[in-house]
Design an enzyme around this catalytic site. Structure first.
Site, mmCIF file in Angstrom:
data_model
loop_
_atom_site.group_PDB
_atom_site.id
_atom_site.type_symbol
_atom_site.label_atom_id
_atom_site.label_comp_id
_atom_site.label_asym_id
_atom_site.label_seq_id
_atom_site.Cartn_x
_atom_site.Cartn_y
_atom_site.Cartn_z
ATOM 1 N N ARG A 17 0.862 -1.193 0.000
ATOM 2 C CA ARG A 17 0.000 0.000 0.000
ATOM 3 C C ARG A 17 0.898 1.242 0.000
ATOM 4 O O ARG A 17 2.130 1.136 0.078
ATOM 5 C CB ARG A 17 -0.931 0.023 1.223
ATOM 6 C CG ARG A 17 -0.195 -0.002 2.544
ATOM 7 C CD ARG A 17 -1.148 0.109 3.737
ATOM 8 N NE ARG A 17 -0.410 0.246 4.967
ATOM 9 C CZ ARG A 17 -0.160 -0.734 5.830
ATOM 10 N NH1 ARG A 17 -0.646 -1.939 5.618
ATOM 11 N NH2 ARG A 17 0.546 -0.505 6.923
ATOM 12 N N SER A 144 12.771 10.085 6.148
ATOM 13 C CA SER A 144 11.757 11.100 6.457
ATOM 14 C C SER A 144 12.449 12.432 6.681
ATOM 15 O O SER A 144 13.562 12.488 7.234
ATOM 16 C CB SER A 144 11.014 10.696 7.736
ATOM 17 O OG SER A 144 10.282 11.801 8.234
ATOM 18 N N TYR A 159 10.664 6.488 15.957
ATOM 19 C CA TYR A 159 10.664 6.843 14.527
ATOM 20 C C TYR A 159 11.813 7.799 14.209
ATOM 21 O O TYR A 159 12.577 7.581 13.276
ATOM 22 C CB TYR A 159 9.319 7.486 14.168
ATOM 23 C CG TYR A 159 9.104 7.672 12.678
ATOM 24 C CD1 TYR A 159 8.860 6.573 11.844
ATOM 25 C CD2 TYR A 159 9.116 8.938 12.094
ATOM 26 C CE1 TYR A 159 8.648 6.732 10.480
ATOM 27 C CE2 TYR A 159 8.904 9.101 10.732
ATOM 28 C CZ TYR A 159 8.668 7.997 9.934
ATOM 29 O OH TYR A 159 8.450 8.166 8.578
HETATM 30 N N1 LIG Z 1 3.251 8.924 4.780
HETATM 31 C C1 LIG Z 1 4.070 9.917 5.097
HETATM 32 O O1 LIG Z 1 3.652 11.104 5.249
HETATM 33 C C2 LIG Z 1 5.546 9.672 5.254
HETATM 34 C C3 LIG Z 1 6.355 10.765 5.621
HETATM 35 C C4 LIG Z 1 7.724 10.557 5.752
HETATM 36 C C5 LIG Z 1 8.263 9.310 5.525
HETATM 37 N N2 LIG Z 1 7.448 8.246 5.176
HETATM 38 C C6 LIG Z 1 8.091 6.949 4.942
HETATM 39 O O2 LIG Z 1 7.624 6.425 3.717
HETATM 40 C C7 LIG Z 1 7.617 4.982 3.781
HETATM 41 C C8 LIG Z 1 6.245 4.461 3.357
HETATM 42 O O3 LIG Z 1 5.284 4.994 4.253
HETATM 43 P P1 LIG Z 1 3.722 4.921 3.953
HETATM 44 O O4 LIG Z 1 3.157 6.179 4.435
HETATM 45 O O5 LIG Z 1 3.466 4.452 2.557
HETATM 46 O O6 LIG Z 1 3.316 3.785 5.004
HETATM 47 P P2 LIG Z 1 2.109 2.726 5.038
HETATM 48 O O7 LIG Z 1 0.995 3.162 4.168
HETATM 49 O O8 LIG Z 1 1.846 2.466 6.453
HETATM 50 O O9 LIG Z 1 2.784 1.435 4.366
HETATM 51 C C9 LIG Z 1 3.821 0.788 5.048
HETATM 52 C C10 LIG Z 1 4.163 -0.507 4.325
HETATM 53 O O10 LIG Z 1 5.144 -1.183 5.132
HETATM 54 C C11 LIG Z 1 4.684 -2.499 5.453
HETATM 55 N N3 LIG Z 1 5.113 -2.919 6.772
HETATM 56 C C12 LIG Z 1 4.801 -2.351 7.966
HETATM 57 N N4 LIG Z 1 5.283 -3.089 8.960
HETATM 58 C C13 LIG Z 1 5.923 -4.141 8.395
HETATM 59 C C14 LIG Z 1 6.593 -5.274 8.907
HETATM 60 N N5 LIG Z 1 6.715 -5.487 10.236
HETATM 61 N N6 LIG Z 1 7.140 -6.155 8.034
HETATM 62 C C15 LIG Z 1 7.015 -5.967 6.709
HETATM 63 N N7 LIG Z 1 6.384 -4.935 6.156
HETATM 64 C C16 LIG Z 1 5.836 -4.029 6.999
HETATM 65 C C17 LIG Z 1 3.157 -2.361 5.394
HETATM 66 O O11 LIG Z 1 2.526 -3.611 5.163
HETATM 67 P P3 LIG Z 1 1.995 -4.583 6.333
HETATM 68 O O12 LIG Z 1 1.410 -3.722 7.413
HETATM 69 O O13 LIG Z 1 1.027 -5.443 5.631
HETATM 70 O O14 LIG Z 1 3.206 -5.334 6.780
HETATM 71 C C18 LIG Z 1 2.977 -1.443 4.201
HETATM 72 O O15 LIG Z 1 3.032 -2.181 2.994
HETATM 73 C C19 LIG Z 1 8.035 4.639 5.208
HETATM 74 O O16 LIG Z 1 9.412 4.381 5.235
HETATM 75 C C20 LIG Z 1 7.738 5.906 5.983
HETATM 76 O O17 LIG Z 1 8.517 6.034 7.140
HETATM 77 C C21 LIG Z 1 6.109 8.411 5.044
#
Ligand SMILES: NC(=O)c1ccc[n+]([C@@H]2O[C@H](COP(=O)([O-])OP(=O)(O)OC[C@H]3O[C@@H](n4cnc5c(N)ncnc54)[C@H](OP(=O)(O)O)[C@@H]3O)[C@@H](O)[C@H]2O)c1
Length: 254
Positions: A17, A144, A159
């Site tokens: 996702r 991030s 985090y």
């Molecule tokens: N969204 C933001 O505003 C934002 C801002 C700064 C940085 N980021 C970074 O961007 C990246 C993606 O974030 P996102 O917002 O797309 O997050 P997200 O929607 O929560 O997606 C996270 C993904 O990681 C997987 N994941 C989580 N725990 C896991 C585990 N224990 N083992 C294997 N897979 C795992 C989840 O799948 P499952 O839960 O099914 O395992 C999911 O596919 C991350 O590194 C995040 O720190 C995001």
């Protein structure tokens, strides 16, 4: 011009996702053969379905990368099924646990570091022999912008700590691998409208996280979040870049 991505094998963690899903779909669109990893099989299958529908190839490995044994099992499967992986996007991460540090569960804090840092390092290290052998590799670690402002996320100590460590790991590894054909870069994806942001908004704030909680609600209602596809496109546009040790920050065309 031929894309250097075409025909390469690419692993994206957290590909079920959000940002990871869009990166995986985008890489497949550039001709890479995808390996998708996360815990939720149904979400990974949905990413694979999108890739297959567009004529691409994708394999799924269900893995819990937040546990040491889960990382080992994942690497066993990965290396057995795919002798070489050319591109790895270490994207899976958790923002949990949030809250007053004295009250946070130490095992949850430690699991967050395992997923956000240890899994990234162990996956990259396991793939390095193959990349060194072929003289080409691309490693991108999704971080991030909070690393720039560690006080901007009070109540999110795991985090902030993990992303800072991730960036130091990345830049150090990039320097070690200079001249090998393998690049290692950080990507800061911006504030993205994903399940991670939704999860933060759904938490009940405590004294430590009240400001953070209000800010995440504000950026949602103000409409300032970007889409996962916008963030992924910004990263994908840099993958032909052969420079290393960079901190790439999202750019969205206006
Ligand atoms: N969204 C933001 O505003 C934002 C801002 C700064 C940085 N980021 C970074 O961007 C990246 C993606 O974030 P996102 O917002 O797309 O997050 P997200 O929607 O929560 O997606 C996270 C993904 O990681 C997987 N994941 C989580 N725990 C896991 C585990 N224990 N083992 C294997 N897979 C795992 C989840 O799948 P499952 O839960 O099914 O395992 C999911 O596919 C991350 O590194 C995040 O720190 C995001």
């Amino acid at each position: 011009m031929t894309s250097t991505i075409e025909g390469k094998r690419a692993l994206v963690t957290g590909a079920g996702r959000g940002v990871g899903q869009e990166i995986a779909v985008g890489l497949a669109g550039q001709g890479a053969n995808l390996i998708l990893a996360a815990r939720s099989q149904d979400q990974l299958e949905e990413t694979a379905r999108r890739i297959h529908a567009a004529g691409g190839t994708a394999d799924v490995i269900v893995a819990d990368l937040g546990k040491s044994d889960g990382i080992s099992e994942f690497l066993d499967q990965l290396t057995e099924r795919f002798p070489t992986v050319d591109i790895v996007i270490n994207n899976a991460a958790t923002v949990a646990p949030l809250g007053t540090s004295a009250a946070v569960s130490s095992s949850e804090w430690s699991d967050a570091l395992t997923l956000n840092v240890t899994a990234v390092a162990r996956i990259s290290f396991a793939l390095l022999p193959g990349m060194l052998h072929s003289g080409w590799g691309r490693i991108v670690n999704v971080s991030s912008g909070i690393v720039e402002h560690p006080t901007g996320m009070i109540g999110g100590n795991a985090y902030v700590t993990s992303k800072a460590a991730l960036e130091a790991h990345t830049v150090n590894l990039a320097a070690e691998l200079l001249g090998t054909g393998i690049t290692v870069n950080v990507y800061r994806p911006g504030s993205v409208d994903t399940a991670m942001q939704e999860w933060i908004r759904a938490q009940t704030p405590d004294a430590a996280t009240a400001d953070l909680h209000a800010r995440f609600h504000r950026s949602f209602t103000d409409g300032t979040l970007i889409t996962a596809r916008q963030s992924a496109s910004s990263l994908l546009s840099r993958l032909e870049d052969s420079t290393t040790g960079n901190i790439w920050t999202v750019t969205v065309p206006s």
